[in-house]
Scaffold this active site. Structure first.
Site, PDB file in Angstrom:
ATOM      1  N   CYS A 196       4.106 -11.575   4.098  1.00  0.00           N
ATOM      2  CA  CYS A 196       2.855 -11.696   3.317  1.00  0.00           C
ATOM      3  C   CYS A 196       3.150 -11.052   1.970  1.00  0.00           C
ATOM      4  O   CYS A 196       2.808  -9.898   1.741  1.00  0.00           O
ATOM      5  CB  CYS A 196       1.711 -10.970   4.007  1.00  0.00           C
ATOM      6  SG  CYS A 196       1.510 -11.400   5.747  1.00  0.00           S
ATOM      7  N   ALA A 198       2.824 -12.018  -1.522  1.00  0.00           N
ATOM      8  CA  ALA A 198       2.180 -12.108  -2.833  1.00  0.00           C
ATOM      9  C   ALA A 198       1.150 -10.985  -3.038  1.00  0.00           C
ATOM     10  O   ALA A 198       0.481 -10.613  -2.070  1.00  0.00           O
ATOM     11  CB  ALA A 198       1.485 -13.462  -2.967  1.00  0.00           C
ATOM     12  N   PRO A 199       1.055 -10.444  -4.254  1.00  0.00           N
ATOM     13  CA  PRO A 199       1.753 -10.810  -5.490  1.00  0.00           C
ATOM     14  C   PRO A 199       3.108 -10.125  -5.696  1.00  0.00           C
ATOM     15  O   PRO A 199       3.651 -10.203  -6.788  1.00  0.00           O
ATOM     16  CB  PRO A 199       0.771 -10.366  -6.579  1.00  0.00           C
ATOM     17  CG  PRO A 199       0.104  -9.170  -5.986  1.00  0.00           C
ATOM     18  CD  PRO A 199       0.001  -9.453  -4.509  1.00  0.00           C
ATOM     19  N   SER A 231       4.426  -6.735  -5.085  1.00  0.00           N
ATOM     20  CA  SER A 231       4.768  -5.338  -5.394  1.00  0.00           C
ATOM     21  C   SER A 231       5.842  -4.829  -4.447  1.00  0.00           C
ATOM     22  O   SER A 231       6.851  -4.256  -4.876  1.00  0.00           O
ATOM     23  CB  SER A 231       3.538  -4.440  -5.251  1.00  0.00           C
ATOM     24  OG  SER A 231       2.582  -4.799  -6.212  1.00  0.00           O
ATOM     25  N   LYS A 232       5.611  -5.048  -3.153  1.00  0.00           N
ATOM     26  CA  LYS A 232       6.582  -4.539  -2.181  1.00  0.00           C
ATOM     27  C   LYS A 232       7.833  -5.398  -2.169  1.00  0.00           C
ATOM     28  O   LYS A 232       8.941  -4.895  -2.017  1.00  0.00           O
ATOM     29  CB  LYS A 232       5.941  -4.460  -0.797  1.00  0.00           C
ATOM     30  CG  LYS A 232       4.746  -3.515  -0.830  1.00  0.00           C
ATOM     31  CD  LYS A 232       3.959  -3.460   0.440  1.00  0.00           C
ATOM     32  CE  LYS A 232       2.643  -2.730   0.216  1.00  0.00           C
ATOM     33  NZ  LYS A 232       1.612  -3.550  -0.491  1.00  0.00           N
ATOM     34  N   ASP A 285       4.257 -16.428   1.546  1.00  0.00           N
ATOM     35  CA  ASP A 285       2.809 -16.247   1.540  1.00  0.00           C
ATOM     36  C   ASP A 285       2.214 -17.624   1.789  1.00  0.00           C
ATOM     37  O   ASP A 285       2.887 -18.632   1.568  1.00  0.00           O
ATOM     38  CB  ASP A 285       2.325 -15.676   0.198  1.00  0.00           C
ATOM     39  CG  ASP A 285       1.005 -14.919   0.320  1.00  0.00           C
ATOM     40  OD1 ASP A 285       1.033 -13.672   0.347  1.00  0.00           O
ATOM     41  OD2 ASP A 285      -0.063 -15.576   0.386  1.00  0.00           O
ATOM     42  N   CYS A 293      -3.957  -1.997   4.140  1.00  0.00           N
ATOM     43  CA  CYS A 293      -4.682  -1.048   3.296  1.00  0.00           C
ATOM     44  C   CYS A 293      -6.091  -0.894   3.840  1.00  0.00           C
ATOM     45  O   CYS A 293      -7.066  -0.984   3.112  1.00  0.00           O
ATOM     46  CB  CYS A 293      -4.669  -1.495   1.836  1.00  0.00           C
ATOM     47  SG  CYS A 293      -5.151  -3.196   1.578  1.00  0.00           S
TER      48      CYS A 293
HETATM   49  C1  LIG Z   1      -2.095  -7.337   1.443  1.00  0.00           C
HETATM   50  S1  LIG Z   1      -1.691  -8.850   0.732  1.00  0.00           S
HETATM   51  C2  LIG Z   1       0.049  -8.685   0.397  1.00  0.00           C
HETATM   52  C3  LIG Z   1       0.394  -7.800  -0.776  1.00  0.00           C
HETATM   53  C4  LIG Z   1       1.861  -7.808  -1.112  1.00  0.00           C
HETATM   54  N1  LIG Z   1       2.671  -7.475   0.043  1.00  0.00           N
HETATM   55  C5  LIG Z   1       2.214  -6.862  -2.248  1.00  0.00           C
HETATM   56  O1  LIG Z   1       2.727  -5.770  -1.992  1.00  0.00           O
HETATM   57  O2  LIG Z   1       2.024  -7.209  -3.414  1.00  0.00           O
HETATM   58  C6  LIG Z   1      -1.728  -9.995   2.069  1.00  0.00           C
HETATM   59  C7  LIG Z   1      -1.238 -11.396   1.766  1.00  0.00           C
HETATM   60  O3  LIG Z   1      -1.188 -12.141   2.977  1.00  0.00           O
HETATM   61  C8  LIG Z   1      -1.391 -13.509   2.673  1.00  0.00           C
HETATM   62  N2  LIG Z   1      -1.712 -14.201   3.936  1.00  0.00           N
HETATM   63  C9  LIG Z   1      -2.909 -14.308   4.559  1.00  0.00           C
HETATM   64  N3  LIG Z   1      -2.779 -15.006   5.709  1.00  0.00           N
HETATM   65  C10 LIG Z   1      -1.468 -15.342   5.812  1.00  0.00           C
HETATM   66  C11 LIG Z   1      -0.712 -16.101   6.763  1.00  0.00           C
HETATM   67  N4  LIG Z   1      -1.272 -16.609   7.858  1.00  0.00           N
HETATM   68  N5  LIG Z   1       0.630 -16.253   6.537  1.00  0.00           N
HETATM   69  C12 LIG Z   1       1.200 -15.736   5.422  1.00  0.00           C
HETATM   70  N6  LIG Z   1       0.526 -15.016   4.514  1.00  0.00           N
HETATM   71  C13 LIG Z   1      -0.785 -14.835   4.693  1.00  0.00           C
HETATM   72  C14 LIG Z   1      -2.479 -13.462   1.624  1.00  0.00           C
HETATM   73  O4  LIG Z   1      -2.455 -14.649   0.838  1.00  0.00           O
HETATM   74  C15 LIG Z   1      -2.117 -12.197   0.820  1.00  0.00           C
HETATM   75  O5  LIG Z   1      -1.361 -12.558  -0.330  1.00  0.00           O
END
Ligand SMILES: C[S@@+](CC[C@H](N)C(=O)[O-])C[C@H]1O[C@@H](n2cnc3c(N)ncnc32)[C@H](O)[C@@H]1O
Lengths: 177, 302
Positions: free
Chosen positions: B106, B108-109, B111-112, B130, B230
């Protein structure tokens, strides 16, 4: 790979052939030609790219990848964009120049203060330059060393900033003393 | 009612907890070591007259005194990335090595993702996945700006992610920074909790279980999987970890959390979880003046 590529398909990446003689996809640049471009135009030694692979997605959009992968591969992104080869004059990307432009030994135009700030805002400016016309690396001094700002096109006494809209920024000129 | 009231029984100092949740979050940036190093960044910020404070537990993180991280020369050069302090923890727990194959389910965007690339010296492969196209374009933009070359971007549902296109069939490590109810981001987005419902917590927990299970399956025996959110809800944290302990071959392993944290909980609203979840970490906003966070480290068996 069973489904060998013979033409560019928009949604997939194909590895660049080692040399023009190995080419299977029409008009695709070779790895050798890419390394040669960076070497001749900017004096960036081919050794800098030794551990990277080069890929094309869509006509003339070249990407650089730190690892290897099966070719062709259907993914959204493979490494970083590095070069556009569609036009007669090949154009390195902003990201490529910021990442690898520090290795350049020629066609680097040093600008500072307000000129560097204008370049970062994406503006064109009149500047003197004795060297070749064409794509140059604009660089300035920051944090004690020279650092590439981006790609400029020098023509008719003018340096045109090609910093992409999404990267342009209004910054204060750094003092040069 | 404020949904955060449910967590009062879990928190040592509820007054400090609620007070911290009301305060805005400091602006933090991470130094991008693919392009530069912390010392040069500090020099450049000094030259530009930008004020910052170092973060004591990580020399690559800086707190900026002045709002926007994006308007300075170091940022323009791709030397900095705006990233909350707690958000730097999961990549450290994962500890990826140069040359490895790492899955960020997961991403996007990014950072990690981009922090993982930097920790790997931009060698090997990070697959940043993502399922949201708009957010993937932010991931691509950030990766380009930071000069990352070891990232493969994919758009799949993390729950049934397929590796068939790659030249390998398992990852060395995986990170699931899951979609969640985001309760811990209240300091950044004060309106986050307006749409909070328990149904949403339960439905997003089902997605989290699916993605974390897939991450364990896609990681080699002996490999590491990190799970983070989070949010505070145990339904989305310990309960998700407890679920994969039951359904997949893996165990919780302890790790040193560089920020003050408390142990994961083994009981919540009548449910109880495997005792090993006490080795997971809960970070509350008042403990380090950050956002809220949960992080677990798993080792794949087999
Ligand atoms: C907490 S954010 C991730 C932040 C990211 N790791 C960062 O550090 O910038 C969770 C992400 O999970 C994605 N997401 C939601 N359901 C998902 C799925 N079934 N499979 C893959 N990604 C998914 C969302 O679009 C969102 O971008």
């Amino acid at each position: 790979m069973s489904d060998a590529e013979t033409e560019n398909v928009g949604q997939q990446f194909g590895r660049l052939p080692a040399t023009d003689a190995d080419r299977e996809v029409e008009d695709r640049a070779s790895r050798e030609a890419v390394l040669d471009f960076f070497d001749r135009r900017f004096g960036i030694e081919p050794a800098v790219f030794e551990d990277f692979t080069f890929w094309e997605k869509g006509k003339g959009k070249i990407w650089i990848f730190a690892d290897d992968a099966p070719s062709p591969i259907r993914v959204e992104g493979l490494g970083m964009t590095v070069l556009r080869t569609r036009q007669e004059h090949w154009k390195p990307t902003q990201s490529a120049i910021q990442r690898f432009g520090g290795h350049a030994t020629k066609n680097v135009i040093e600008i500072d203060g307000e000129a560097a700030a204008a370049f970062a805002r994406g503006e064109d400016q009149d500047l003197d330059w004795d060297g070749d016309w064409g794509y140059l690396i604009a660089a300035h001094e920051v944090g004690g060393e020279r650092e590439p700002i981006g790609v400029g096109l020098y023509v008719y006494g003018e340096l045109r900033s090609t910093v992409p809209k999404g990267n342009q920024e209004s910054l204060s000129p750094l003092s040069t003393d | 009612m404020n949904p955060l009231e449910r967590y009062a029984p879990l928190v040592d100092d509820t007054e400090a907890f609620f007070a911290a949740c009301e305060r805005p979050l400091p602006s933090v940036v991470r130094v991008n070591t693919i392009k530069t190093d912390p010392e040069r960044v500090r020099r450049a910020l000094d030259d530009e007259g930008i004020e910052y404070e170092p973060v004591d537990w990580h020399d690559g993180l800086l707190r900026l005194s002045d709002g926007s991280p994006g308007t300075n020369w170091p940022y323009f050069h791709g030397w900095l990335h705006g990233q909350e302090e707690v958000s730097a923890v999961p990549a450290l727990a994962l500890d990826p090595q140069p040359g490895e194959k790492v899955w960020d389910s997961c991403a996007a965007p990014g950072s990690k993702t981009t922090q993982l690339s930097a920790m790997m010296d931009d060698r090997g492969t990070v697959v940043g996945n993502d399922n949201n196209l708009g957010r993937l374009s932010s991931l691509r933009h950030n990766a380009e700006r930071l000069g990352v070359t070891n990232l493969v971007v994919t758009k799949q549902d993390g729950r049934n992610f397929s590796l068939k296109d790659f030249g390998f069939d398992e990852f060395d490590r995986a990170i699931v920074d899951a979609p969640c109810s985001c309760e811990g981001t209240i300091r950044k987005n004060p309106t986050t909790l307006e749409e909070w419902t328990l149904e949403h917590v339960h439905s997003v927990a089902a997605v989290q279980k699916g993605i974390l299970s897939r991450a364990v399956q896609a990681t080699k025996p002996g490999g590491t999987v990190v799970y983070s959110t989070c949010t505070f809800a145990p339904e989305e944290n310990e309960a998700v970890v407890d679920h994969v302990l039951d359904t997949e071959d893996c165990e919780v392993v302890a790790f040193d959390c560089p920020l003050d944290s408390v142990s994961g909980v083994t009981e919540w609203e009548g449910d109880s979880y495997d005792s090993s979840v006490t080795d997971t970490h809960r970070i509350y906003p008042h403990l380090n003046d950050t956002g809220g966070f949960f992080c677990a480290k798993l080792e794949v068996g087999g």
